[in-house]
Design a protein around this motif. Structure first.
Motif, short mmCIF file in Angstrom:
data_model
loop_
_atom_site.label_atom_id
_atom_site.label_comp_id
_atom_site.label_asym_id
_atom_site.label_seq_id
_atom_site.Cartn_x
_atom_site.Cartn_y
_atom_site.Cartn_z
N PHE A 283 6.57 -57.83 -3.57
CA PHE A 283 6.59 -57.39 -2.18
C PHE A 283 7.35 -56.06 -2.04
N GLY A 284 7.06 -55.15 -2.96
CA GLY A 284 7.73 -53.84 -2.97
C GLY A 284 7.18 -52.91 -1.90
N VAL A 305 4.93 -67.52 -6.56
CA VAL A 305 4.94 -67.94 -7.96
C VAL A 305 5.28 -66.72 -8.81
N ASP A 306 6.27 -66.86 -9.67
CA ASP A 306 6.66 -65.75 -10.54
C ASP A 306 7.35 -66.30 -11.78
N ILE A 307 7.20 -65.58 -12.88
CA ILE A 307 7.82 -66.01 -14.13
C ILE A 307 9.32 -65.74 -14.13
N GLN A 311 12.80 -62.81 -8.96
CA GLN A 311 11.73 -62.25 -8.15
C GLN A 311 11.29 -63.18 -7.02
N LEU A 312 11.57 -64.45 -7.17
CA LEU A 312 11.03 -65.45 -6.24
C LEU A 312 11.56 -65.32 -4.82
N SER A 321 8.96 -71.88 -3.53
CA SER A 321 8.98 -70.98 -4.69
C SER A 321 8.77 -71.80 -5.97
N ILE A 322 8.00 -71.21 -6.88
CA ILE A 322 7.69 -71.88 -8.15
C ILE A 322 7.87 -70.89 -9.28
N ARG A 323 8.74 -71.24 -10.20
CA ARG A 323 8.92 -70.40 -11.38
C ARG A 323 7.97 -70.88 -12.47
N SER A 324 7.03 -70.01 -12.85
CA SER A 324 6.04 -70.42 -13.84
C SER A 324 5.32 -69.20 -14.40
#
Length: 543
Positions: A283-284, A305-307, A311-312, A321-324
């Protein structure tokens, strides 16, 4: 005087480095030799690695960036202590902003705790402290046994989680240490897979299947997930909005809207959505608020969703939010949706309504970008296999607002995030080296070109058939327009470009001058057939 090295009868850390990197799959290196790195170059002849010599270390970094984006593999740069390293910092910062994996190997003056050196060649105080501000990892090889672990840790760091530039430095005295190769080096890299729980992905599935107006919002972190995203779209028919680094995902799919969330039309759709699934996007500002009006809407139910866990919650707080890893997430989500029998397929979102939205996006493009956008659209539609590498220039800004590309990786540029000038010429060289059978067109302004003009000689010498399309508006037009809009007297922006026809002759490049826009496709076809590096000059006032 430079002391001559005696011929080594044994392998050293320096001469062993490139053969080891070759075992990791490295097949090309971008670098400029120097007296501090000659021991590393001793090992080059033992490999089949191709070496490309840019004219400036910043060019090496940008070439590595372009190579990595197109090949999908980490790229490697080799630079000297001090000035070589500071010269490449800008390219590393761009790579960090855009999550591009890149390994920078440098020498460094000897570390000596007993006495303080002063006045050494290429001396840079606290070199590693500087690098740690930009690289996501910086390691020093101090002993023979440090070499393999440093390489393995660096590859893991730049490939796990959010990719980026990593750095390894080797003191000049350590480069000459004897390296006794083990009978079998343990080069295996075990990447840690970051997976979300099935319970959380089921929760996302429930949100999407119960939504009346779902929207998928894809960033660069969603690259490589086309197969699974397509299955989800076929099941639920949501609109799919692709940000700049995600352009080409889903190609020409009827539900894809390849437009910037800066546009009011796109924002309206996001505001209407009852569920927004955003994957791999930070979301920059350059994607979501290019005009800095602060009017990006509040989203009703945002799932991120972000690794990378940091960033989440960056810029916008999510409902969930999901870290994946994105591929794992989309694969699992598509499998869950495939067996779901009870779900709402939106009747409000159809290929016909998506087509209307795309037309409204194009209509919204401000007048000064209409002509540059015509250039990008003409190239994209007539040369769907071409890779377009953009600099910070008006055609690129226009294309970032709206570009329909047939495949992922066909459109990328430096006009986002870090926003460097002079990126496109060397990056397009790297792109062409990665895909020599694909047309590569560099989109650069006359101002940006002068930041890296010398790299055209690299293309000439190596016979790298990039078409350097130069949008010549005789200065920094976008900056000039902004100064005028802010009631600032335009100073320093009406710079004079070189005579590009003479420049092409000096670099032994083919030159094409476009007078009539109707001849653009014809000239590009000819340039592609010629299979040699060329300059295509387009003067803005004549297009």
């Amino acid at each position: 005087m430079i002391e001559k090295n005696k011929e080594n009868k044994h392998s050293t850390i320096g001469s062993s480095l490139l053969p080891i990197l070759e075992e990791y799959g490295v097949d090309i290196i971008f670098g400029i030799p120097g007296v501090h790195t000659v021991e590393i170059y001793r090992g080059l002849q033992k490999t089949s690695i191709k070496h490309i010599t840019p004219r400036h270390e910043q060019g090496a970094g940008f070439m590595a960036d372009g190579y990595s984006r197109v090949s999908g593999k980490p790229a490697v740069c080799l630079v000297i202590t001090g000035p070589g390293l500071t010269n490449i910092l800008t390219a590393m910062a761009q790579a960090r902003a855009d999550s591009i994996p890149m390994l920078i190997i440098s020498s460094v003056n000897p570390y000596d705790n007993k006495r303080k050196h002063s006045g050494l060649l290429h001396e840079l105080p606290h070199q590693q402290k500087l690098l740690k501000k930009i690289a996501i990892s910086s390691l020093t090889v101090k002993k023979t046994k440090d070499l393999i672990p440093a390489i393995k840790k660096s590859f893991l760091k730049m490939l796990e989680e959010r990719p980026g530039p990593v750095h390894i430095e080797i003191p000049t005295n350590v480069l000459n240490y004897e390296y006794l190769k083990l009978k079998k080096n343990n080069l295996c890299i075990k990447k840690k897979k970051i997976k979300s729980s099935e319970k959380k992905i089921n929760e996302v599935s429930n949100y999407l299947t119960n939504a009346k107006y779902p929207v998928l919002l894809l960033g660069g972190g969603a690259r490589g997930c086309d197969e699974y995203i397509l299955k989800i779209v076929e099941k639920l028919s949501p609109y799919v909005i692709t940000t700049i680094n995600a352009r080409g995902i889903l190609g020409d799919h009827s539900m894809c809207i390849p437009a910037s969330p800066t546009l009011k039309t796109v924002r309206k759709e996001l505001k209407k959505a009852d569920v927004v699934l955003a994957v791999g996007t930070e979301f920059g500002e350059t994607d979501y608020d290019m005009y800095k009006d602060g009017n990006f809407p509040k989203l009703k139910k945002l799932i991120r969703v972000d690794i990378n866990k940091t960033q989440l919650t960056k810029n916008i707080q999510p409902h969930l939010s999901i870290r994946s890893d994105a591929i794992h997430f989309f694969k699992k989500l598509s499998e869950i949706l495939l067996v779901k029998k009870h779900y709402k397929k939106s009747s409000l979102q159809t290929p016909q309504t998506a087509k209307i939205i795309r037309k409204l996006c194009l209509k919204e493009i401000e007048p000064k970008f209409k002509v540059p956008l015509n250039l990008i659209s003409t190239i994209s539609s007539n040369f769907p296999d071409a890779i377009l590498v953009g600099d910070s220039t008006q055609p690129t800004y226009a294309g970032n607002l709206y570009t329909k590309t047939s495949k992922q990786g066909k459109w990328f540029n430096s006009a986002t995030g870090y926003g460097t000038l002079g990126y496109a010429p060397p990056a397009s060289i790297g792109a062409k080296l990665a895909k020599p059978n694909k047309p590569v067109i560099c989109i650069v302004g006359d101002g940006g070109l002068q930041f890296s003009l010398s790299e055209l000689m690299t293309a000439s010498e190596e016979k790298i058939a990039v078409i350097f399309l130069i949008w010549n508006n005789f200065g920094y037009k976008e900056i000039k327009d902004f100064m005028v809009s802010e009631n600032v007297n335009p100073i320093g922006v009406d710079i004079k470009p070189p005579n590009l026809k003479i420049q092409a002759a000096a670099f032994n490049l083919q030159y094409y001058g476009l007078i009539n826009r109707n001849n653009l496709v014809k000239i590009l076809k000819k340039a592609i057939r010629e299979k040699r590096p060329s300059i295509l000059e387009i003067r803005e006032n004549e297009y």
